[in-house]
Design an enzyme around this catalytic site. Structure first.
Site, PDB file in Angstrom:
ATOM      1  N   ASP A  35      -6.857  -6.238   4.377  1.00 15.62           N
ATOM      2  CA  ASP A  35      -6.578  -6.556   2.976  1.00 15.62           C
ATOM      3  C   ASP A  35      -5.670  -7.776   2.889  1.00 15.62           C
ATOM      4  OD1 ASP A  35      -6.529  -6.344   0.212  1.00 15.62           O
ATOM      5  OD2 ASP A  35      -4.912  -4.849   0.198  1.00 15.62           O
ATOM      6  N   HIS A  38       0.848  -1.190   0.000  1.00 17.13           N
ATOM      7  CA  HIS A  38       0.000   0.000   0.000  1.00 17.13           C
ATOM      8  C   HIS A  38       0.882   1.237   0.000  1.00 17.13           C
ATOM      9  CE1 HIS A  38      -3.366  -2.483   2.157  1.00 17.13           C
ATOM     10  NE2 HIS A  38      -3.238  -2.796   0.880  1.00 17.13           N
TER      11      HIS A  38
END
Length: 359
Positions: free
Chosen positions: A300, A204
């Site tokens: 995630d 990310h």
């Protein structure tokens, strides 16, 4: 504000009064947060840390008197329990400095918002989520009930009473908060392994950062690494990093799997996200897919890992003790399908054995 003693104490360090004001208003709007101090340079920040209880420091990079990196060096030594988030404009130079800051001990990075209400709203949501996740990581309460370290979970690769070890055809790695230094350490452990498998990485991070991260991974791993390009064939032994702002997946092409990039809806507020990458690995490589989830906040990667396991593949996660934030690996472990929950130092060797198809 509620119980002030229970609030997360934050210090804002930035030479711009405008930026300090914007960040303070965002933090003050959340009853779980309290701005304990503000400072316009690193020297003032160090003095404030000696006078106030602070859980998280939001630290700018370029400031007069003492800049962010010099202040960070002192903070990690003098106040090791304090978490530091670098907050700066998104330029290549600042991205390079921020990656160095992460290596030095900063916990995360957030880019200052560009003009516009939408950008400021996204910045505020991202910043507050990271502050809360890092503050929670200082405590002892678990995020979810984990597997015992090193204990295999339910293994969907068990058939006819024997553990099946299919040929590993591709690796997928997911990470978020604390991920860059963890990734580099993992890849250094894989160096010289002669792995023939391609490796896909989703971290990310915004654009600019991911290109620099790919350069660092290439040096650490000793093998080619770059941001994935839409339509390029997936080559053995190469590492592909999801570009900031794009989901990266893989699909079957005419002669071999190819990389696909898209700007579909964010998943878990993230683009790139780990789940779509792992779902695609499960679909293309089936029981030849292996995944690892490293440190990061949120969940995630858990659904993607489940897809890998149900396709007959395997996955592992980083343990709580060595994670900057035990969110993503905890969520993946909580599926009950992880083969192991391992300290960071053991993840590279585990992947090395897996890719060499050792028992």
């Amino acid at each position: 504000m509620g119980n002030a003693s229970q609030a997360i104490k934050v210090m804002i360090v930035d030479d711009s009064a405008v930026v300090r004001g914007i960040v303070r208003r965002l933090l003050d709007a959340d009853p779980q947060l309290e701005v304990a101090a503000v400072a316009s340079n690193g020297e003032m920040a160090l003095k404030a840390l000696r006078q106030h209880r602070v859980d998280v420091v939001l630290l700018d990079i370029e400031m007069p008197v003492m800049g962010g990196l010099d202040a960070l060096r002192r903070i990690v030594v003098e106040h090791p329990s304090v978490k530091v988030i670098m907050v700066s404009t998104l330029t290549r130079r600042n991205a390079e400095i921020s990656l160095e800051a992460l290596r030095m001990g900063a916990a995360d990075y957030v880019a200052k918002p560009e003009a516009g209400i939408a950008a400021a709203t996204e910045f505020g949501r991202d910043l507050i989520a990271k502050v809360k996740a890092l503050a929670a990581s200082r405590g002892s309460r678990p995020v979810v009930a984990p597997l015992s370290p090193h204990r295999p979970a339910a293994n969907l690769g068990m058939r006819h009473g024997r553990a099946q070890r299919p040929m590993v055809r591709a690796l997928g790695i997911g990470a978020s908060t604390g991920g860059p230094p963890a990734l580099l350490k993992m890849f250094r452990a894989l160096q010289g392994a002669g792995a023939r498998q391609p490796i896909l990485v989703t971290q990310h991070m915004p654009a600019t950062f991911t290109a620099l991260l790919a350069e660092q991974i290439e040096r650490a791993a000793g093998r080619p690494c770059a941001e994935g390009r839409d339509g390029e064939p997936v080559q053995p032994g190469r590492i592909y990093v999801a570009p900031g702002g794009w989901h990266m997946t893989v699909e079957n092409g005419p002669t071999s799997p190819v990389i696909r990039l898209d700007q579909g809806a964010p998943e878990h507020f993230c683009r790139p996200a780990v789940d779509p990458m792992l779902r695609s690995l499960a679909a293309v490589y089936g029981d030849g897919a292996v995944a690892a989830i490293l440190t990061g906040m949120g969940a995630d990667g858990a659904l993607g890992c489940e897809a890998v396991a149900r396709a007959g593949g395997r996955f592992i996660t980083q343990d709580r003790a060595t994670s900057a934030v035990w969110g993503m690996p905890a969520a993946a472990a909580a599926t009950g399908l992880a083969e192991a929950v391992l300290p960071l130092d053991d993840i590279g060797p585990w992947l090395r054995r897996a890719t060499e198809n050792a028992a």
